[in-house]
Scaffold this motif. Structure first.
Motif, mmCIF file in Angstrom:
data_model
loop_
_atom_site.group_PDB
_atom_site.id
_atom_site.type_symbol
_atom_site.label_atom_id
_atom_site.label_comp_id
_atom_site.label_asym_id
_atom_site.label_seq_id
_atom_site.Cartn_x
_atom_site.Cartn_y
_atom_site.Cartn_z
ATOM 1 N N LEU A 39 0.833 -1.203 0.000
ATOM 2 C CA LEU A 39 0.000 0.000 0.000
ATOM 3 C C LEU A 39 0.871 1.258 0.000
ATOM 4 N N LEU A 40 1.839 1.308 0.913
ATOM 5 C CA LEU A 40 2.722 2.472 0.991
ATOM 6 C C LEU A 40 3.625 2.570 -0.240
ATOM 7 N N ASP A 41 4.070 1.442 -0.766
ATOM 8 C CA ASP A 41 4.861 1.453 -1.997
ATOM 9 C C ASP A 41 4.046 2.017 -3.159
ATOM 10 N N ALA A 42 2.792 1.590 -3.279
ATOM 11 C CA ALA A 42 1.939 2.063 -4.371
ATOM 12 C C ALA A 42 1.715 3.571 -4.290
ATOM 13 N N ALA A 43 1.708 4.114 -3.070
ATOM 14 C CA ALA A 43 1.536 5.558 -2.882
ATOM 15 C C ALA A 43 2.864 6.308 -2.937
ATOM 16 N N GLY A 44 3.974 5.584 -3.067
ATOM 17 C CA GLY A 44 5.279 6.231 -3.130
ATOM 18 C C GLY A 44 5.698 6.890 -1.835
ATOM 19 N N VAL A 45 5.273 6.337 -0.706
ATOM 20 C CA VAL A 45 5.552 6.948 0.599
ATOM 21 C C VAL A 45 7.014 6.739 0.982
ATOM 22 N N ASP A 46 7.674 7.861 1.261
ATOM 23 C CA ASP A 46 9.064 7.849 1.721
ATOM 24 C C ASP A 46 9.270 9.015 2.693
ATOM 25 N N ALA A 47 10.500 9.317 3.004
ATOM 26 C CA ALA A 47 10.813 10.352 3.991
ATOM 27 C C ALA A 47 10.393 11.752 3.555
ATOM 28 N N THR A 48 10.115 11.956 2.274
ATOM 29 C CA THR A 48 9.689 13.271 1.800
ATOM 30 C C THR A 48 8.173 13.420 1.772
ATOM 31 N N SER A 49 7.447 12.357 2.105
ATOM 32 C CA SER A 49 5.990 12.335 1.962
ATOM 33 C C SER A 49 5.264 12.955 3.148
ATOM 34 N N ARG A 50 4.131 13.557 2.824
ATOM 35 C CA ARG A 50 3.130 13.938 3.827
ATOM 36 C C ARG A 50 1.921 13.083 3.473
ATOM 37 N N VAL A 51 1.661 12.079 4.308
ATOM 38 C CA VAL A 51 0.670 11.052 3.980
ATOM 39 C C VAL A 51 -0.532 11.138 4.916
ATOM 40 N N LEU A 52 -1.719 11.017 4.338
ATOM 41 C CA LEU A 52 -2.963 10.942 5.089
ATOM 42 C C LEU A 52 -3.458 9.506 5.035
ATOM 43 N N ALA A 142 -3.627 5.452 -2.820
ATOM 44 C CA ALA A 142 -3.562 3.986 -2.804
ATOM 45 C C ALA A 142 -4.544 3.476 -1.756
ATOM 46 N N LEU A 143 -5.388 2.552 -2.169
ATOM 47 C CA LEU A 143 -6.402 1.986 -1.285
ATOM 48 C C LEU A 143 -6.388 0.471 -1.406
ATOM 49 N N THR A 144 -6.683 -0.197 -0.310
ATOM 50 C CA THR A 144 -6.929 -1.629 -0.358
ATOM 51 C C THR A 144 -8.401 -1.848 -0.045
ATOM 52 N N VAL A 145 -8.979 -2.855 -0.680
ATOM 53 C CA VAL A 145 -10.361 -3.249 -0.417
ATOM 54 C C VAL A 145 -10.424 -4.772 -0.437
ATOM 55 N N TRP A 146 -11.396 -5.312 0.270
ATOM 56 C CA TRP A 146 -11.598 -6.752 0.220
ATOM 57 C C TRP A 146 -12.068 -7.108 -1.181
ATOM 58 N N ASP A 147 -11.615 -8.227 -1.696
ATOM 59 C CA ASP A 147 -11.997 -8.647 -3.037
ATOM 60 C C ASP A 147 -11.895 -10.164 -3.125
ATOM 61 N N ALA A 148 -12.299 -10.701 -4.266
ATOM 62 C CA ALA A 148 -12.196 -12.140 -4.506
ATOM 63 C C ALA A 148 -10.724 -12.540 -4.502
ATOM 64 N N PRO A 149 -10.392 -13.700 -3.965
ATOM 65 C CA PRO A 149 -8.989 -14.132 -3.922
ATOM 66 C C PRO A 149 -8.296 -14.093 -5.277
ATOM 67 N N SER A 150 -9.024 -14.359 -6.350
ATOM 68 C CA SER A 150 -8.404 -14.367 -7.681
ATOM 69 C C SER A 150 -7.948 -12.977 -8.122
ATOM 70 N N ARG A 151 -8.490 -11.936 -7.493
ATOM 71 C CA ARG A 151 -8.105 -10.571 -7.867
ATOM 72 C C ARG A 151 -7.357 -9.857 -6.753
ATOM 73 N N ALA A 152 -7.054 -10.529 -5.675
ATOM 74 C CA ALA A 152 -6.469 -9.879 -4.511
ATOM 75 C C ALA A 152 -5.030 -9.427 -4.707
ATOM 76 N N GLY A 153 -4.364 -9.858 -5.754
ATOM 77 C CA GLY A 153 -2.986 -9.455 -5.984
ATOM 78 C C GLY A 153 -2.845 -8.250 -6.894
ATOM 79 N N ARG A 154 -3.932 -7.587 -7.230
ATOM 80 C CA ARG A 154 -3.904 -6.481 -8.196
ATOM 81 C C ARG A 154 -3.927 -5.143 -7.466
ATOM 82 N N VAL A 155 -3.055 -4.258 -7.882
ATOM 83 C CA VAL A 155 -3.003 -2.901 -7.343
ATOM 84 C C VAL A 155 -3.274 -1.959 -8.505
ATOM 85 N N GLN A 156 -4.173 -1.013 -8.331
ATOM 86 C CA GLN A 156 -4.485 -0.039 -9.381
ATOM 87 C C GLN A 156 -3.893 1.300 -8.995
ATOM 88 N N ARG A 157 -3.073 1.850 -9.853
ATOM 89 C CA ARG A 157 -2.493 3.167 -9.584
ATOM 90 C C ARG A 157 -3.544 4.246 -9.807
#
Length: 178
Positions: A39-52, A142-157
């Protein structure tokens, strides 16, 4: 939803999380924390980030963002959840309030994240508009949501301008082991 249904749904959610904060922490921590690094990787969160972190609950995502040295702000409607979050990440900022009406300025954040929170909101479209409103021009959602196991490995930018980017497939991340 009518305004009555929205307020009833919100009251139900707030009361539930207020009453179940400790039980949630005990049961759901091992189920929800494995999603945080991606989740944090998908949002590009690092030391320069201000994250909500929206729907921050016990603060697992906030604590992980702080370990990356990001400036972290969480919002949750249940004061009991914020109490748990303050113990996990005492140097992060917490807001008790509605993730559909975020009390931050336009463009204030470089990343907005939510771990399994969107389905707890009565007006997810309104929430998504708020998330993109508080993102800066190059911000990432970047958000995570519950989904079917067959689609649980997909991240949408999601781009900071509200347009969807390319999906990222995360092979081997599906809950069913595929």
């Amino acid at each position: 939803m009518s305004s009555f249904e929205v307020s009833t749904f919100q009251a139900f959610e707030r009361a539930g999380w207020q009453a179940k904060a400790t039980a949630y922490h005990a049961f759901y921590e091992p189920l929800t924390t494995p999603l945080i690094a991606d989740l944090l990787d998908a949002a590009g969160v690092d030391a320069t980030s201000r994250v909500l972190d929206v729907g921050s609950g016990p603060g697992y995502v906030l604590a992980a963002a702080r370990r990356r040295r990001a400036r972290a702000v969480g919002i949750d409607q249940a004061a009991a959840m914020a109490g748990l979050a303050r113990r996990l990440s005492p140097d992060a900022e917490y807001l008790i309030g509605d993730a559909q009406r975020i009390p931050l300025a336009n463009g204030a954040m470089s990343a907005v994240v939510g771990n399994l929170a969107l389905h707890h909101l009565p007006e997810p479209d309104r929430a998504l508009r708020e998330y993109t409103r508080v993102l800066g021009p190059s911000g990432r959602l970047a958000l995570t949501v519950w989904d079917a196991p067959s689609r649980a490995g997909r991240v949408q930018r999601q781009r900071g301008d509200g347009r969807r980017g390319d999906p990222i497939d995360r092979p081997g991340r599906a809950a069913d082991g595929r």
